[in-house]
Design a protein around this motif. Structure first.
Motif: not given
Length: 267
Positions: A143, A145-146, A149, A170, A172
């Motif tokens: 994912r 930026k938060q 998913w 960002r 993850e």
């Protein structure tokens, strides 16, 4: 008639009370068999098990609960999962004997050492390790930026690529795996998710945060300095006396005629 019904109810309750709980078993990472049962507070059960053409094994590694056992781990040979597995859970008059088919009930350990690298092709590459090299299917979720998913399957490689990532975002990523269907794996027996690998603007924490805070403070000091300078100028303009004290007037030299004549006489 009423007495017969009461007798049947009591007998049924007695049978249920003397029935041990169900046992659920699966093969963990193709290394051992893990069996579990519902926790009770009345005492510990004795667990025995065996595969076809094998002698009975008494449990030597019980899984502890708060006060009673809740399961057992026992050794396993890889080819045994194709054989019928028998279990007996017993305590006093309570006994439950079951047969289990473990061919598809395999749960692998999660991938390890998940790393991320920004490649020379300007793509984001994720790599990981797994204990088994063959018959393993992986699933990636990532994912930005938060956000929500996104999932993707990886069938053979131990890497995943995100094309042209944004430097201001960002990322993850996590990985899980399971035994491939062609090798007898079931669709629902995934491992747990791996530890996340993170890349992006929020990944370099201390250096970026300290640099950002320094730039903010510099801007604050500049603004305060400009405000103080403006106030001083306004005070100088409106207070002539203060201006004279701070910036004294330098007198201009005057030319006197008789001083010039005396200077010519001496020269």
């Amino acid at each position: 008639m009423l007495a017969l019904l009461l007798l049947l109810c009591c007998l049924n309750g007695y049978l249920l009370a003397n029935k041990a709980p169900d046992v659920d078993c699966l093969v963990v990472d193709l290394k051992y068999v893990s069996c579990s049962w519902k926790k009770t507070t009345d005492g510990n059960y004795t667990f025995t098990s065996w595969f076809e053409k094998e002698t009975v094994h008494e449990c030597v590694e019980y899984l502890p609960g708060n006060s009673t056992h809740t399961g057992c781990n026992r050794p396993y040979v890889e080819t045994q999962r194709f054989d019928t597995f028998h279990t007996v859970l017993q305590r006093g008059d309570e006994r439950r004997e079951q047969e289990h088919q473990l061919k598809m009930k395999v749960k692998l350990n999660p991938p390890t050492n998940v790393t991320v690298k920004y490649g020379s092709d300007q793509n984001l590459w994720f790599y990981w390790n797994q204990t088994h090299k063959k018959c393993v299917e992986s699933e990636v979720r990532y994912r930005k930026k938060q956000m929500k998913w996104e999932h993707s399957r990886v069938f053979t490689d131990k890497s995943y690529c995100i094309n042209l990532p944004s430097n201001n975002s960002r990322y993850e990523l996590q990985v899980r795996n399971k035994l491939d269907g062609g090798c007898g794996g079931a669709p629902d027996y995934w491992s747990e998710w791996s530890e996340p690998a993170i890349w992006g603007s929020n990944n370099s924490t201390e250096s970026n945060h300290s640099g950002g805070s320094m730039s903010v403070w510099s801007l604050v000091w500049y603004v305060m300095g400009a405000i103080v300078l403006i106030l001083l100028v306004m005070m100088l303009l409106h207070h002539e006396r203060l201006r004279i004290i701070l910036i004294p007037v330098v007198p201009k030299p005057s030319l006197v005629t008789h001083d010039i004549e005396e200077w010519f006489q001496f020269s």
